[in-house]
Design an enzyme around this catalytic site. Structure first.
Site, PDB file in Angstrom:
ATOM      1  CB  THR A 227      74.583  72.136  60.547  1.00  0.00           C
ATOM      2  OG1 THR A 227      75.348  72.851  59.570  1.00  0.00           O
ATOM      3  CG2 THR A 227      73.153  72.668  60.595  1.00  0.00           C
TER       4      THR A 227
ATOM      5  CG  ASP B 251      78.636  66.377  53.495  1.00  0.00           C
ATOM      6  OD1 ASP B 251      78.569  67.431  52.829  1.00  0.00           O
ATOM      7  OD2 ASP B 251      79.387  65.428  53.200  1.00  0.00           O
TER       8      ASP B 251
ATOM      9  CG  ASN C  11      80.092  79.828  58.015  1.00  0.00           C
ATOM     10  OD1 ASN C  11      80.892  80.697  57.735  1.00  0.00           O
ATOM     11  ND2 ASN C  11      80.453  78.727  58.669  1.00  0.00           N
TER      12      ASN C  11
ATOM     13  CB  SER D 170      79.810  86.126  48.865  1.00  0.00           C
ATOM     14  OG  SER D 170      80.741  86.421  47.872  1.00  0.00           O
TER      15      SER D 170
ATOM     16  CE1 TYR E 272      86.023  80.141  48.968  1.00  0.00           C
ATOM     17  CE2 TYR E 272      87.002  82.291  48.514  1.00  0.00           C
ATOM     18  CZ  TYR E 272      86.257  81.451  49.326  1.00  0.00           C
ATOM     19  OH  TYR E 272      85.727  81.947  50.509  1.00  0.00           O
TER      20      TYR E 272
ATOM     21  CE  LYS F 269      82.546  81.498  49.430  1.00  0.00           C
ATOM     22  NZ  LYS F 269      81.464  81.004  50.307  1.00  0.00           N
TER      23      LYS F 269
ATOM     24  CB  THR G 171      88.900  82.396  60.455  1.00  0.00           C
ATOM     25  OG1 THR G 171      89.149  82.328  59.048  1.00  0.00           O
ATOM     26  CG2 THR G 171      87.922  83.509  60.761  1.00  0.00           C
TER      27      THR G 171
END
Length: 285
Positions: free
Chosen positions: A36, A60, A87, A138, A152, A156, A187
């Site tokens: 997705t 979304d 993810n 997480s 953040y 998590k 990443t």
């Protein structure tokens, strides 16, 4: 370890970062992937060379109706969902006090409520078949607090708690739940595409959060973790007969977790008399 035939994976946020690496590795392993993306599904399909084993759909995750629709499309296309990988997520670099109510809400909307939207959309199909594996991503920041990552990290931490409860609730139904806590991987997570920075900057946090802001800029694409190896770890996880509830990925994550447990043990030791002082007298063994 065992493989029991071809699996159908449902991976959110597959356009880049972990999602893309996992999708690529899973396809190479011979499994089927429903990937997705928030926009341009054809672009991802082209990047992955349009294999028959791939179905890309728009989602979304903050839109619950869209999550239900995507899950329905996945099952209509491949017949089932064996592995859900939650993810899709978004970072926020900010002191806890600096983050505005809207910035906090937005982060939880994606990292917590969005994940729950997808879980609620996919689980009915897994329950029906009494089979499946929910893998929530997480972060090392979901295991221990970091300067500048409080909001953040809190989101998590929520994912960690949700997964632990799900593992217990789903076990009798033949469904596994695992929360994966990756450390710092190479990443584009620290790029503006994934990471928001609070608009408000308070000078008093210059030596702490200010330093983290500079570090995040320099550390980008210098992180120790190899995303291709992360993809392999996910394939192993999904093929495990007894998957763990917690999977830490990276030596940095392991070190942070050990540091956290050692510090908790120290607090307990130093405050033992208070820790053990609050039970009713008749409740004491």
């Amino acid at each position: 370890m065992h493989t029991n035939g071809q699996k159908v994976w449902f991976i959110t946020g597959a356009a880049r970062g972990f999602g893309f690496e996992i999708a690529k590795t899973v396809l190479a392993s011979g499994d089927k992937v429903v990937a997705t993306v928030r926009s341009q599904p054809e672009k991802l399909a082209a990047r992955l060379n349009h294999p028959d084993n791939l179905f890309v759909t728009q989602l979304d995750i903050t839109d619950e109706d869209q999550a239900r629709k995507a899950a329905g499309e996945a099952v209509a296309h491949f017949g089932r969902i064996d592995v859900l990988v939650n993810n899709a997520g978004s970072g926020l670099l900010s002191a806890v006090e600096e983050a505005t109510a809207n910035e906090v809400r937005r982060n939880f909307e994606i990292n917590v409520f969005g994940v729950l939207n997808v879980i609620r959309a996919v689980l009915p199909y897994m329950r029906e078949r009494r089979s499946g594996h929910v893998i929530n991503i997480s972060s090392v920041g979901g295991l221990g607090g970091y300067i500048g990552w409080g909001v953040y990290g809190a989101a998590k931490f929520a994912v960690e708690g949700l997964t632990e409860a799900m593992a217990l609730e789903l076990a009798p139904l033949g469904i596994h739940a695992t929360v994966v806590a990756p450390g710092f991987f190479r990443t584009d997570f620290l790029d503006a595409s994934s990471l928001s920075r609070s608009e408000r900057v308070i000078d008093d946090y210059g030596a702490t959060v200010g330093e983290m802001r500079s570090f995040a800029t320099q550390a980008n694409h210098q992180q120790p973790g190899d995303p291709a190896k992360l993809g392999q770890a996910f394939v192993r996880l999904a093929n495990a007969e007894k998957p763990p509830v917690h999977l830490l990925l990276g030596n940095d994550t392991l070190a942070r977790y050990r540091e956290k447990t050692a510090s908790l043990e120290t607090d307990i030791r130093e405050w033992q008399d208070v820790v053990t002082s609050t039970d009713h007298d008749d409740a004491r063994a």
